[in-house]
Design a protein around this motif. Structure first.
Motif, PDB file in Angstrom:
ATOM      1  N   GLN A 119       9.839 -18.076   1.314  1.00 55.11           N
ATOM      2  CA  GLN A 119       8.847 -17.613   0.338  1.00 55.11           C
ATOM      3  C   GLN A 119       9.386 -17.743  -1.076  1.00 55.11           C
ATOM      4  O   GLN A 119       8.661 -18.124  -1.998  1.00 55.11           O
ATOM      5  N   THR A 137       0.821  -1.204   0.000  1.00 48.30           N
ATOM      6  CA  THR A 137       0.000   0.000   0.000  1.00 48.30           C
ATOM      7  C   THR A 137       0.862   1.264   0.000  1.00 48.30           C
ATOM      8  O   THR A 137       0.451   2.282  -0.528  1.00 48.30           O
ATOM      9  N   THR A 152       6.096  -7.270   9.811  1.00 45.63           N
ATOM     10  CA  THR A 152       5.115  -6.228   9.515  1.00 45.63           C
ATOM     11  C   THR A 152       4.260  -5.919  10.732  1.00 45.63           C
ATOM     12  O   THR A 152       3.665  -4.853  10.827  1.00 45.63           O
ATOM     13  N   ILE A 168       2.666 -10.880  -1.939  1.00 44.25           N
ATOM     14  CA  ILE A 168       3.543 -12.057  -2.018  1.00 44.25           C
ATOM     15  C   ILE A 168       2.702 -13.310  -2.240  1.00 44.25           C
ATOM     16  O   ILE A 168       3.005 -14.151  -3.090  1.00 44.25           O
ATOM     17  N   LYS A 169       1.598 -13.418  -1.501  1.00 41.80           N
ATOM     18  CA  LYS A 169       0.730 -14.597  -1.633  1.00 41.80           C
ATOM     19  C   LYS A 169       0.179 -14.710  -3.044  1.00 41.80           C
ATOM     20  O   LYS A 169       0.209 -15.770  -3.653  1.00 41.80           O
ATOM     21  N   GLY A 227      -0.715  -4.455  10.437  1.00 39.41           N
ATOM     22  CA  GLY A 227       0.523  -4.905   9.825  1.00 39.41           C
ATOM     23  C   GLY A 227       0.882  -3.970   8.695  1.00 39.41           C
ATOM     24  O   GLY A 227       0.020  -3.585   7.915  1.00 39.41           O
ATOM     25  N   SER A 228       2.153  -3.565   8.599  1.00 39.77           N
ATOM     26  CA  SER A 228       2.482  -2.620   7.544  1.00 39.77           C
ATOM     27  C   SER A 228       3.970  -2.604   7.252  1.00 39.77           C
ATOM     28  O   SER A 228       4.794  -2.940   8.104  1.00 39.77           O
ATOM     29  N   ILE A 250      -3.408  -4.316  -1.688  1.00 34.80           N
ATOM     30  CA  ILE A 250      -3.979  -5.163  -0.629  1.00 34.80           C
ATOM     31  C   ILE A 250      -2.990  -5.419   0.493  1.00 34.80           C
ATOM     32  O   ILE A 250      -3.298  -6.118   1.444  1.00 34.80           O
ATOM     33  N   GLY A 251      -1.791  -4.890   0.396  1.00 34.87           N
ATOM     34  CA  GLY A 251      -0.786  -5.139   1.433  1.00 34.87           C
ATOM     35  C   GLY A 251       0.310  -6.054   0.920  1.00 34.87           C
ATOM     36  O   GLY A 251       0.081  -6.862   0.028  1.00 34.87           O
ATOM     37  N   SER A 252       1.504  -5.908   1.510  1.00 29.94           N
ATOM     38  CA  SER A 252       2.658  -6.668   1.026  1.00 29.94           C
ATOM     39  C   SER A 252       2.462  -8.175   1.166  1.00 29.94           C
ATOM     40  O   SER A 252       2.808  -8.934   0.263  1.00 29.94           O
ATOM     41  N   GLY A 253       1.927  -8.588   2.309  1.00 27.40           N
ATOM     42  CA  GLY A 253       1.711 -10.021   2.531  1.00 27.40           C
ATOM     43  C   GLY A 253       0.826 -10.596   1.438  1.00 27.40           C
ATOM     44  O   GLY A 253       1.107 -11.648   0.868  1.00 27.40           O
TER      45      GLY A 253
END
Lengths: 342, 329
Positions: free
Chosen positions: A86, A32, A192, A65-66, A166-167, A59-62
């Motif tokens: 990962q 984000t 995060t 990655i997913k 989480g960020s 949608i966020g870093s996590g």
């Protein structure tokens, strides 16, 4: 009523026509923090090449990655580099690796609200670690006062504020604390979101800054861009060369340049506590995650074309949005890496 | 309320002699089938939800077992997850919210339904519906920028000076915490309680009131002793709705609860709730155990809602021995 319905139908129809006209739609998801930059870039690039349309979900870093690992998006984006597990998960699933491409730089700053103090404070790494570990509890503690000679710090309790969500901002912050404090590294670590030893959580940069602004004697960390745009006071931090540096676009780029000499080939590098006399120590790259192989040649060419443009002309848009530019050395290295995408 | 039919195509009372096909042609059977499917979908979605939450939380269920409910460390770095502080925070904030909202909400509903002139009642109802439609993030920001400073500067010091001997009002006044979250939740759920309770009270048959008045009771006696008990089931329904909303609220709670996994008897203490934690951490969670633990938190919230709703229903069954005529409202 009928007229409204007809109008709606017409606009849906028009929208459908426009969507159909973009020949190639490329989807991405993730971080984000760089979202304003990315949406600007995607819009500018679409002006340049109307056939290509990027659709980016922040949608966020996590999540980024997913999704790139699942293969549900063409590229991902993250504020913290993927870890070895990962990377292995991606390799196992697809049979080829995923590559990191730094795009812009961000930094965290320490903002505070101490009644009677209007000037800019200096913070040593020991003071920051002590405050966030809950060991330094008063503003006039020698660890803080020692770096601020002539400032009359009150004997008040420090209220620590951190992010509750989480960020990537928290990732950079805890990455820095892990580097400068062994106790932090072994007790809390970097992620995060972490198990904070002290403090209150605010949701988002606006939550943290809201709490700091209205709570006397509070201290918290926010993104540099957020602090600049909202004209919040923030402190200078002592870097690895012993100089107190205030975060700005130049000192953040300097941190990246300091780290660029030792840049690994996969670009997964942390530039917190970076070397360099003028480097601000709490900064980080943010990355695009691009698979190294595409089955769809037109998508591959479109993404490569975009990254190439982003590294050259695209960098001119960064400072207007308060993001720090990539240093030249990193750009050159990325251009080389870009060629390896098949 | 019709009795439950055991087989799907069973006929209504008047349909005995007509054939299935003629009933089908007339539309009764089609309507029955379609509405049955709609009703069944609710059950289906619930089952699917539990199934997904159960499936999605295999790792933490095996690794932590019941310790997940008993431990209070939530550490994404070292992958230790315990839900107790979040369960505690969810229950406490919802309890505070209902404690404030129920008397206020029902009181207001009684005024609007029984005592206020129709025009005043309808106008206010418009505003109440408007309040119910305000997005929760607005309440959250309102809480953060208005309620929190008020709490810190005035309300918490006042409570400390007067009721400070109680364990609920101790510790530093941050302005954030269980009490503030409960108050913001109360503001959010009051419109639900007022709106539903008012409707239920208005639908109490007129002759109930007239009979009470004819027997010589005052206006208030007829309201409090006849009308309110008559509408009790419906009023309870409004409280369920409020409870469900309070348990599941994320944004507004997250903004004002302080987001620290703390268990403390003091309502001034910062805490955290289940829904707020999931919303805060899910998007950036990395690692299977971490994400699955967040999903298990979802399962816990579901069970908690189920449990509290069940308890409340039993409470009604036990207390509604006397009076009460309204069906499900």
């Amino acid at each position: 009523m009928k007229r409204i319905a007809a109008f709606l139908l017409l606009s849906f129809g028009l929208a459908a026509v426009f969507v159909a006209r973009a020949a190639l739609s490329i989807t991405g998801a993730g971080a984000t923090f760089p979202y304003p930059m990315y949406s600007k870039w995607f819009a500018e690039y679409h002006k340049k090449d109307a056939n290509i349309e990027f659709n980016y979900q922040s949608i966020g870093s996590g999540g980024g990655i997913k999704q790139v690992t699942e293969g549900t998006v063409d590229f991902g984006a993250t504020d913290g580099p993927m870890n070895d597990d990962q990377l292995k998960a991606f390799q196992d699933k697809h049979g080829f690796p995923v590559l990191h491409f730094p795009t812009v730089l961000g930094a965290d700053v320490l903002t505070y609200n101490i009644p009677g103090i209007t000037g800019e404070l200096n913070f040593t790494p020991e003071a920051i670690a002590g405050i966030f570990l809950g060991k330094i509890t008063k503003w006039n503690d020698p660890a803080i006062a020692g770096a601020n000679k002539g400032v009359n710090l009150p004997a008040n309790d420090i209220y620590v504020v951190h992010r509750s969500d989480g960020s990537g901002t928290t990732y950079i912050w805890t990455d820095y604390l892990s580097k400068i404090s062994d106790e932090w590294k072994s007790k809390v670590g970097k992620n995060t979101s972490v198990n904070w030893p002290v403090g209150l959580g605010g949701k988002g940069n606006e939550g943290v800054s809201g709490l700091v602004k209205q709570t006397p004697n509070a201290v918290g960390y926010v993104e540099l861009i957020y602090a600049v745009q909202n004209k919040m006071p923030y402190g200078a931090v002592k870097n690895s060369s012993g100089a107190f540096i205030k975060a700005d676009l130049a000192s953040v780029t300097a941190a990246a340049a300091g780290a660029a000499k030792n840049m690994p080939d996969d670009f997964r590098v942390s530039i917190t506590d970076a070397p360099g006399k003028t480097a601000y120590p709490i900064a980080s790259f943010t990355w695009l995650l691009i698979p190294s192989k595409f089955s769809d040649a037109s998508k591959r060419d479109a993404i490569k074309g975009f990254v190439k443009w982003m590294l050259a002309d695209g960098q001119n848009f960064t400072e207007a949005l308060s993001y720090a530019k990539l240093p030249k050395e990193v750009v050159a290295k990325e251009e080389k890496a870009l060629n390896s995408i098949q | 309320m019709s009795t439950a039919s055991t087989t799907l195509p069973s006929a209504g009372p008047a349909a005995g002699s007509r054939s299935f096909f003629s009933r089908l042609r007339e539309g009764d059977e089609i309507a029955r089938l379609i509405t049955f499917l709609f009703a069944a979908s609710v059950v289906f979605i619930t089952i699917l939800l539990v199934f997904e939450l159960w499936q999605g939380s295999v790792l933490p269920r095996h690794k932590f077992g019941f310790a997940f409910f008993r431990t209070s460390v939530w550490d994404p770095v070292f992958e230790q997850f315990g839900a107790l502080p979040f369960i505690y925070g969810t229950v406490v904030t919802s309890a505070v919210a209902l404690l404030i909202a129920v008397p206020l909400g029902i009181g207001a509903a009684i005024f609007l339904a029984e005592l206020a002139p129709a025009r005043v009642s309808d106008t206010l109802e418009f505003f109440i519906d408007l309040l119910a439609a305000v997005p929760s993030v607005i309440y959250g920001l309102l809480g953060l920028f208005i309620v929190v400073p008020l709490m810190r500067e005035y309300i918490q010091p006042a409570l400390k000076n007067t009721l400070g001997f109680l364990p609920f009002f101790k510790g530093p006044a941050y302005g954030l915490g269980f009490l503030t979250a409960g108050i913001v939740l109360a503001i959010m759920v009051i419109p639900y309680i007022i709106s539903v309770s008012r409707e239920v009270l208005l639908s109490v048959p007129r002759d109930q009131r007239e009979a009470a008045l004819a027997l010589g009771s005052t206006r208030w006696e007829s309201t409090w002793k006849i009308v309110v008990p008559f509408a009790r089931t419906g009023i309870m329904g409004s409280i369920f709705l409020a409870l469900a909303r309070a348990l599941g609220e994320t944004m507004a709670v997250s903004m004002v609860i302080g987001n620290a996994p703390v268990i403390s008897a003091s309502l001034f203490s910062p805490g955290d709730s289940i829904a707020s934690t999931i919303a805060n951490q899910f998007s950036e969670a990395t690692g299977e155990l971490y994400t699955q633990s967040l999903i298990e938190l979802g399962l816990v919230l579901f069970l908690l809602t189920f449990l509290l709703n069940g308890l409340a229903r039993i409470l009604i069954l036990v207390t509604s021995q006397r009076g009460s005529g309204m069906g499900n409202a």
